[in-house]
Design a protein around this motif. Structure first.
Motif, mmCIF file in Angstrom:
data_model
loop_
_atom_site.group_PDB
_atom_site.id
_atom_site.type_symbol
_atom_site.label_atom_id
_atom_site.label_comp_id
_atom_site.label_asym_id
_atom_site.label_seq_id
_atom_site.Cartn_x
_atom_site.Cartn_y
_atom_site.Cartn_z
ATOM 1 N N ARG A 27 -6.459 -1.007 1.745
ATOM 2 C CA ARG A 27 -5.862 -2.344 1.840
ATOM 3 C C ARG A 27 -5.904 -2.971 0.454
ATOM 4 N NH1 ARG A 27 -4.738 -6.838 5.251
ATOM 5 N NH2 ARG A 27 -5.444 -8.814 4.355
ATOM 6 N N LEU A 32 -11.167 0.729 3.013
ATOM 7 C CA LEU A 32 -11.719 -0.204 3.992
ATOM 8 C C LEU A 32 -13.238 -0.215 3.972
ATOM 9 C CD1 LEU A 32 -9.378 0.099 7.105
ATOM 10 C CD2 LEU A 32 -9.323 -1.565 5.243
ATOM 11 N N ARG A 35 -14.112 -2.387 1.032
ATOM 12 C CA ARG A 35 -13.764 -3.781 1.316
ATOM 13 C C ARG A 35 -14.767 -4.401 2.282
ATOM 14 N NH1 ARG A 35 -10.816 -6.821 5.063
ATOM 15 N NH2 ARG A 35 -9.777 -8.630 4.091
ATOM 16 N N ASP A 104 -13.009 -0.597 10.653
ATOM 17 C CA ASP A 104 -11.643 -0.390 11.129
ATOM 18 C C ASP A 104 -10.956 -1.686 11.557
ATOM 19 O OD1 ASP A 104 -13.115 -0.856 13.388
ATOM 20 O OD2 ASP A 104 -12.164 0.724 14.581
ATOM 21 N N PRO A 106 -8.828 -4.286 9.645
ATOM 22 C CA PRO A 106 -8.237 -4.649 8.354
ATOM 23 C C PRO A 106 -8.110 -6.152 8.127
ATOM 24 C CG PRO A 106 -6.571 -3.755 9.833
ATOM 25 C CD PRO A 106 -7.897 -3.508 10.477
ATOM 26 N N ALA A 192 -0.207 -1.492 11.438
ATOM 27 C CA ALA A 192 -0.890 -2.217 10.369
ATOM 28 C C ALA A 192 -0.114 -2.137 9.063
ATOM 29 C CB ALA A 192 -2.305 -1.670 10.189
ATOM 30 N N TRP A 197 -0.921 -5.051 6.501
ATOM 31 C CA TRP A 197 -2.388 -5.093 6.539
ATOM 32 C C TRP A 197 -3.012 -3.886 5.865
ATOM 33 C CZ3 TRP A 197 -2.265 -5.932 12.543
ATOM 34 C CH2 TRP A 197 -1.700 -7.204 12.803
ATOM 35 N N LEU A 198 -2.259 -2.797 5.732
ATOM 36 C CA LEU A 198 -2.711 -1.594 5.038
ATOM 37 C C LEU A 198 -1.655 -1.197 4.010
ATOM 38 C CD1 LEU A 198 -4.031 0.693 7.928
ATOM 39 C CD2 LEU A 198 -5.408 -0.580 6.283
#
Length: 207
Positions: A27, A32, A35, A104, A106, A192, A197-198
């Motif tokens: 992302r 992820l 993040r 998982d 996002p 996503a 979002w990704l």
């Protein structure tokens, strides 16, 4: 002064239904798992445990420059409970709340984590959960006494039954519809990506 909370980043799963490690999806150019770990650190945690299992070297490499403790779950195929038992053992002497987060979601934001911590501090149970269709889910903040019950957990259910057994008027709930969007299947990932979002590549360089 209230002791600072600890935090656990659950990153040991094999992402079997997805077919690639969800922890290494990207992302805005960031995996992820990194993040999530960064957001947890921003919450002010005194200790942050990152538990890897499947693809453990890649998972740990993504966060090794951050001030975290890297733990290995060799029994990750059992399911979520195996990582939670490791976390509880590592934090056996930690007498403050523990924030538990997956990799998982996002749309997870630092504000979600701060809201959970604040709610847990005022809840009689010392626990706060994220609402997923009226069921308790993660991210979650657990009191030390609840975390210590992890030794009884098996399989992939986590603390849900234990939390459901608590007096519900003493359990804090966090409503965040965006956290219902997880990444269990290729369709979830495609959605996503379509929503921004990704990243379009949808995987880390080691995926």
């Amino acid at each position: 002064m209230r002791p600072a909370h600890a935090a656990v980043v659950l990153a040991a799963g094999g992402s079997v239904r997805l077919g690639q490690p969800k922890q290494l999806l990207m992302r805005h150019g960031e995996t992820l798992v990194r993040r999530t770990t960064r957001l947890v650190l921003e919450s002010g945690a005194s200790r942050v445990l990152v538990i890897g299992g499947a693809r453990v070297d890649d998972i740990h490499a993504a966060v090794e420059d951050l001030p975290v403790e890297l733990l290995v779950n060799t029994e990750w195929q059992e399911g979520l409970a195996s990582s939670l038992r490791i976390a509880a053992c590592a934090l056996a002497r930690h007498d403050a709340p523990t924030l538990i987060v997956g990799c998982d979601q996002p749309l997870l934001a630092a504000s979600d984590l701060l809201a959970l911590l604040s709610s847990a501090a005022s809840a009689t149970s010392g626990c706060a959960v994220t609402r997923h269709q009226d069921r308790p889910g993660i991210p979650v903040v657990l009191s030390p006494s609840v975390l210590r019950t992890a030794h009884s957990l098996r399989g992939d259910r986590g603390f849900r039954d234990i939390l459901n057994a608590l007096p519900q008027d003493g359990l804090a709930w966090h409503d965040a519809p965006g956290l219902a969007h997880d990444l269990d299947t290729p369709a979830n990932v495609a959605h996503a990506i379509a929503q921004g979002w990704l990243d379009p590549s949808a995987s880390g360089s080691n995926a």
